[in-house]
Design a protein around this motif. Structure first.
Motif, PDB file in Angstrom:
ATOM      1  N   PHE A 149      68.160  85.274  59.694  1.00 11.69           N
ATOM      2  CA  PHE A 149      67.718  84.125  59.387  1.00 11.69           C
ATOM      3  C   PHE A 149      67.494  83.047  60.438  1.00 11.69           C
ATOM      4  CE2 PHE A 149      69.388  85.684  55.217  1.00 11.69           C
ATOM      5  CZ  PHE A 149      68.335  85.615  54.444  1.00 11.69           C
ATOM      6  N   THR A 150      67.749  83.656  61.651  1.00  8.82           N
ATOM      7  CA  THR A 150      67.624  82.674  62.882  1.00  8.82           C
ATOM      8  C   THR A 150      66.485  83.032  63.955  1.00  8.82           C
ATOM      9  OG1 THR A 150      69.077  84.206  64.160  1.00  8.82           O
ATOM     10  CG2 THR A 150      70.271  82.336  62.542  1.00  8.82           C
ATOM     11  N   GLU A 151      66.270  82.215  64.811  1.00  2.00           N
ATOM     12  CA  GLU A 151      65.339  82.574  66.005  1.00  2.00           C
ATOM     13  C   GLU A 151      66.170  82.746  67.138  1.00  2.00           C
ATOM     14  OE1 GLU A 151      61.177  81.241  68.011  1.00  2.00           O
ATOM     15  OE2 GLU A 151      62.155  80.254  66.432  1.00  2.00           O
ATOM     16  N   TYR A 152      66.519  83.756  67.764  1.00  2.00           N
ATOM     17  CA  TYR A 152      67.103  83.716  69.139  1.00  2.00           C
ATOM     18  C   TYR A 152      66.588  84.650  70.218  1.00  2.00           C
ATOM     19  CZ  TYR A 152      71.437  84.646  72.005  1.00  2.00           C
ATOM     20  OH  TYR A 152      72.332  84.750  72.988  1.00  2.00           O
ATOM     21  N   ASP A 153      66.336  84.288  71.264  1.00  5.19           N
ATOM     22  CA  ASP A 153      65.843  85.103  72.451  1.00  5.19           C
ATOM     23  C   ASP A 153      66.913  85.587  73.615  1.00  5.19           C
ATOM     24  OD1 ASP A 153      65.988  82.835  73.785  1.00  5.19           O
ATOM     25  OD2 ASP A 153      64.131  82.191  74.125  1.00  5.19           O
ATOM     26  N   GLY A 154      68.028  85.354  73.384  1.00  6.64           N
ATOM     27  CA  GLY A 154      69.213  85.668  74.324  1.00  6.64           C
ATOM     28  C   GLY A 154      69.300  84.732  75.402  1.00  6.64           C
ATOM     29  N   ILE A 155      68.343  83.768  75.292  1.00  6.47           N
ATOM     30  CA  ILE A 155      68.814  82.757  76.285  1.00  6.47           C
ATOM     31  C   ILE A 155      68.946  81.325  75.696  1.00  6.47           C
ATOM     32  CG2 ILE A 155      67.413  81.224  78.168  1.00  6.47           C
ATOM     33  CD1 ILE A 155      65.512  83.799  78.596  1.00  6.47           C
ATOM     34  N   SER A 156      68.051  80.687  74.775  1.00  3.74           N
ATOM     35  CA  SER A 156      68.350  79.538  74.220  1.00  3.74           C
ATOM     36  C   SER A 156      69.442  79.822  73.041  1.00  3.74           C
ATOM     37  CB  SER A 156      67.058  78.921  73.750  1.00  3.74           C
ATOM     38  OG  SER A 156      66.359  80.002  72.930  1.00  3.74           O
ATOM     39  N   ALA A 157      70.003  78.625  72.665  1.00  3.12           N
ATOM     40  CA  ALA A 157      70.728  78.605  71.475  1.00  3.12           C
ATOM     41  C   ALA A 157      70.084  79.289  69.989  1.00  3.12           C
ATOM     42  CB  ALA A 157      71.541  77.657  71.114  1.00  3.12           C
ATOM     43  N   ALA A 158      70.602  79.866  69.355  1.00  3.85           N
ATOM     44  CA  ALA A 158      70.054  80.371  68.154  1.00  3.85           C
ATOM     45  C   ALA A 158      70.000  79.139  67.149  1.00  3.85           C
ATOM     46  CB  ALA A 158      71.061  81.357  67.482  1.00  3.85           C
ATOM     47  N   ARG A 159      68.709  79.093  66.330  1.00  2.00           N
ATOM     48  CA  ARG A 159      68.712  78.333  65.471  1.00  2.00           C
ATOM     49  C   ARG A 159      68.093  78.747  64.160  1.00  2.00           C
ATOM     50  NH1 ARG A 159      63.318  76.591  65.038  1.00  2.00           N
ATOM     51  NH2 ARG A 159      61.811  77.556  66.373  1.00  2.00           N
ATOM     52  N   LEU A 160      68.470  78.383  62.963  1.00  2.12           N
ATOM     53  CA  LEU A 160      68.145  78.560  61.767  1.00  2.12           C
ATOM     54  C   LEU A 160      66.707  78.453  61.379  1.00  2.12           C
ATOM     55  CD1 LEU A 160      71.371  77.791  59.611  1.00  2.12           C
ATOM     56  CD2 LEU A 160      70.453  80.092  60.252  1.00  2.12           C
TER      57      LEU A 160
END
Length: 277
Positions: free
Chosen positions: A26-37
């Motif tokens: 349920f998140t978006e995370y690219d390994g660099i920026s912080a994960a966001r729902l």
């Protein structure tokens, strides 16, 4: 209290990672920026992703293929080689590949199936050039070829389990069937095969689980290609997570795959288990 250590181990190694994977889906995370729902955005992307739908189709084909081939061939080989007759040694040709890793299986079949591989060279030597194919470069030929490669390795466990089941069949019931006039296929169908039901449930259950999570043979032979036409859900999950680094989308694929595996296994076992009065 006696179960507490085992339950704690299961929780640490399985339940906690699965719960984290569900959250990550349920998140978006690219390994660099912080994960966001992002809510159900990743699951909405699944519904519109043509590659995901194709991997679902490939997973279904794998399930059918790995149910029919290993189970049927395993039963046939076990029946033909049961006992201490001259054919008993044949079973080892099918059991030994089961001890080979998926990596070794892929290496052997890659040597055979590549464009200039052993299979095409053998067909050319026999004058059968018309049968030569790019076995791993077109769909669905590549999927069928990999199912056959997987069957070569997986049929061994089916042979072993069916042999155990056949040797557990009481000789008295077989003798009673013969006295009643049954022989050959009728004897096997009405007397022997019904007593193999517990073993058959196990073999089919293993085949279902293995077909839904197959990865190593596909990745090493085609990497899901050409393009992404030979991907299954497990390969799609790996590609999106570790190659593309789209962790949220990869986690969503993992959750869908887990739901399919658990649901298929539960439905099958529920249908096969004896009904309580």
């Amino acid at each position: 209290m006696f179960l507490a250590p085992a339950l704690a181990l299961v929780a640490v190694l399985l339940l906690v990672p699965f719960a984290f994977t569900v959250y990550q889906s349920f998140t978006e995370y690219d390994g660099i920026s912080a994960a966001r729902l992002t809510g159900v955005d990743n699951y909405e992307r699944l519904l519109t992703d043509s590659a995901f739908r194709h991997s679902l189709l490939n997973t279904f084909i794998w399930t059918i293929g790995t149910l029919l081939l290993p189970v049927v061939l395993g039963l046939l080989i076990a029946v033909l080689t049961n006992g201490k007759g001259r054919l008993a040694w044949v079973r080892y040709a099918f059991v030994v590949p089961y001890a080979i890793s998926g990596t070794a299986t892929a290496a052997i079949w890659g040597f055979m199936l590549r464009s200039d591989g052993a299979l095409n060279q053998a067909l050319g030597f026999l004058g059968l050039e018309s049968l030569q194919r790019e076995w791993l470069l077109s769909w669905p030929t590549n999927t069928i070829a990999m199912i056959i490669a997987n069957t070569w390795q997986a049929v061994g466990v089916a042979v072993i389990l069916f042999l155990v089941g056949l040797q557990a069949v009481p000789a008295e019931t077989v003798e009673a069937g013969i006295l009643d006039g049954a022989s050959g296929f009728r004897l096997f169908r009405h007397i022997v095969f019904p007593q193999l039901r517990p073993v058959t449930v196990v073999v089919v259950g293993i085949s279902i689980a293995n077909s839904l999570r197959v990865f190593d043979v596909i990745w090493l032979l085609t990497k899901g290609g050409p393009g992404r036409v030979s991907e299954t859900l497990a390969v799609t999950m790996y590609r999106q997570t570790f190659v593309v680094s789209d962790y949220g989308f990869g986690a969503a694929v993992a959750v869908v795959l887990a739901v399919i595996v658990v649901s298929a296994s539960w439905i099958y076992l529920r249908q096969q288990m004896p009904k309580r009065p």
